[in-house]
Enzyme design. Structure first.
Site, PDB file in Angstrom:
ATOM      1  N   GLY A  46      46.151  38.104  42.817  1.00  0.00           N
ATOM      2  CA  GLY A  46      45.482  38.871  41.548  1.00  0.00           C
ATOM      3  C   GLY A  46      45.063  40.360  42.493  1.00  0.00           C
ATOM      4  O   GLY A  46      46.104  40.727  43.049  1.00  0.00           O
ATOM      5  N   GLN A  51      42.836  48.500  41.360  1.00  0.00           N
ATOM      6  CA  GLN A  51      43.422  49.122  41.716  1.00  0.00           C
ATOM      7  C   GLN A  51      44.691  49.234  41.971  1.00  0.00           C
ATOM      8  O   GLN A  51      45.697  50.104  42.771  1.00  0.00           O
ATOM      9  CB  GLN A  51      43.588  47.677  42.717  1.00  0.00           C
ATOM     10  CG  GLN A  51      42.273  47.020  43.318  1.00  0.00           C
ATOM     11  CD  GLN A  51      43.054  45.409  43.707  1.00  0.00           C
ATOM     12  OE1 GLN A  51      42.917  44.390  43.270  1.00  0.00           O
ATOM     13  NE2 GLN A  51      43.878  45.677  44.994  1.00  0.00           N
ATOM     14  N   CYS A  96      43.313  41.775  50.480  1.00  0.00           N
ATOM     15  CA  CYS A  96      43.693  42.645  49.715  1.00  0.00           C
ATOM     16  C   CYS A  96      44.499  43.404  49.847  1.00  0.00           C
ATOM     17  O   CYS A  96      44.937  44.317  50.571  1.00  0.00           O
ATOM     18  CB  CYS A  96      41.994  42.948  49.619  1.00  0.00           C
ATOM     19  SG  CYS A  96      42.109  44.231  47.935  1.00  0.00           S
ATOM     20  N   LEU A  97      45.183  43.540  48.601  1.00  0.00           N
ATOM     21  CA  LEU A  97      46.426  45.168  48.376  1.00  0.00           C
ATOM     22  C   LEU A  97      45.681  46.278  48.594  1.00  0.00           C
ATOM     23  O   LEU A  97      46.418  46.767  48.991  1.00  0.00           O
ATOM     24  CB  LEU A  97      47.207  45.031  47.486  1.00  0.00           C
ATOM     25  CG  LEU A  97      48.219  42.834  47.026  1.00  0.00           C
ATOM     26  CD1 LEU A  97      48.625  43.129  45.078  1.00  0.00           C
ATOM     27  CD2 LEU A  97      49.313  42.591  47.964  1.00  0.00           C
ATOM     28  N   HIS A 138      37.021  37.373  43.664  1.00  0.00           N
ATOM     29  CA  HIS A 138      36.754  39.161  44.504  1.00  0.00           C
ATOM     30  C   HIS A 138      37.200  39.793  43.447  1.00  0.00           C
ATOM     31  O   HIS A 138      37.205  40.704  43.381  1.00  0.00           O
ATOM     32  CB  HIS A 138      38.699  38.371  45.348  1.00  0.00           C
ATOM     33  CG  HIS A 138      39.300  38.966  46.024  1.00  0.00           C
ATOM     34  ND1 HIS A 138      39.544  39.457  47.334  1.00  0.00           N
ATOM     35  CD2 HIS A 138      40.276  40.227  45.651  1.00  0.00           C
ATOM     36  CE1 HIS A 138      39.902  40.557  47.349  1.00  0.00           C
ATOM     37  NE2 HIS A 138      40.194  40.926  46.518  1.00  0.00           N
ATOM     38  N   GLU A 139      38.376  39.479  42.392  1.00  0.00           N
ATOM     39  CA  GLU A 139      39.049  40.386  41.800  1.00  0.00           C
ATOM     40  C   GLU A 139      37.836  40.768  40.569  1.00  0.00           C
ATOM     41  O   GLU A 139      37.515  42.125  40.488  1.00  0.00           O
ATOM     42  CB  GLU A 139      39.961  39.968  40.527  1.00  0.00           C
ATOM     43  CG  GLU A 139      41.389  39.044  40.913  1.00  0.00           C
ATOM     44  CD  GLU A 139      41.707  40.043  42.199  1.00  0.00           C
ATOM     45  OE1 GLU A 139      41.353  41.547  41.736  1.00  0.00           O
ATOM     46  OE2 GLU A 139      43.097  39.879  43.163  1.00  0.00           O
ATOM     47  N   HIS A 142      35.811  43.919  42.440  1.00  0.00           N
ATOM     48  CA  HIS A 142      36.836  44.402  42.537  1.00  0.00           C
ATOM     49  C   HIS A 142      36.259  45.584  40.798  1.00  0.00           C
ATOM     50  O   HIS A 142      36.184  46.832  41.392  1.00  0.00           O
ATOM     51  CB  HIS A 142      38.284  44.607  41.905  1.00  0.00           C
ATOM     52  CG  HIS A 142      38.986  44.586  43.296  1.00  0.00           C
ATOM     53  ND1 HIS A 142      38.960  45.656  44.567  1.00  0.00           N
ATOM     54  CD2 HIS A 142      40.021  43.334  43.594  1.00  0.00           C
ATOM     55  CE1 HIS A 142      39.991  44.822  45.070  1.00  0.00           C
ATOM     56  NE2 HIS A 142      40.475  43.949  45.068  1.00  0.00           N
TER      57      HIS A 142
HETATM   58 NI    NI Z   1      41.117  42.727  46.058  1.00  0.00          NI
END
Ligand code: NI
Length: 188
Positions: A46, A51, A96-97, A138-139, A142
């Site tokens: 995701g 991000q 998370c990236l 989660h996204e 963000h």
């Molecule tokens: Ni994330």
């Protein structure tokens, strides 16, 4: 293939609420294509627009590489709104990236109903559960400026202080392109 640098914990755009998308033009389509390339290159499932440093309420999901979800299609969520959260909650380990090398159990509702627009700006509604509901929440967070490390208990937050500081200062080794560090003394 174009890889976009991934913003890291400490980057201010990760703490902002993203602006709504008014039209899906060529630039938006290119952004979405690049987001998929960037996410897959980093083995993510995701990714949200902030991000990759873009202030737009868009996130993408592709869980088809996860065992048991091979049939799942890549999805784009524009101007999403979660309209219902289930009462049942579950714990699941998230990463998370933008927060490399940190994984923690996070409690969230087990299923959600999300309203969003597709790339034709047609309104869609999705009833999601299990892993899909997890990634969506989660996204979606963000896009509101919320990170999964905000949702852990106080003890865990304390334990994460030092590792998060290292990410802010880019004292990390990451296998995908990341945003440049800034001098935090100069950021007001
Ligand atoms: Ni994330």
């Amino acid at each position: 293939m174009k890889l976009l640098p991934v913003t890291m914990y400490g980057d201010r755009i990760l703490r902002k609420k993203m602006d709504k998308v008014k039209e899906v033009d060529n630039e938006t389509i290119e952004l979405i294509t690049n987001m998929f390339d960037t996410m897959r290159n980093a083995s993510g499932i995701g990714l949200a627009a902030n991000q990759v440093g873009v202030n737009k309420a868009i996130f993408i999901v592709d869980i088809s590489l996860v065992e048991g979800y091979e049939e799942s299609k890549p999805m784009v969520f524009i101007n999403p709104e979660i309209v219902k959260y289930s009462e049942e909650k579950t714990f699941f380990e998230e990463g998370c990236l933008s927060i490399p090398d940190i994984r923690e159990d996070v409690e969230r509702p087990e299923s959600v109903i999300i309203k969003y627009y597709d790339t034709d700006l047609k309104e869609q509604i999705l009833d999601a559960d299990n892993l899909m509901a997890r990634v969506i929440q989660h996204e979606y967070d963000h896009l509101q400026g919320i990170l999964f490390t905000d949702l852990v208990d106080d003890e865990t937050k304390k334990r994460l202080k030092a590792p998060l500081k290292r990410i802010k200062k880019r004292k990390i080794d990451v296998a995908y392109p990341i945003s440049e560090t800034v001098d935090y003394q100069l950021v007001m």
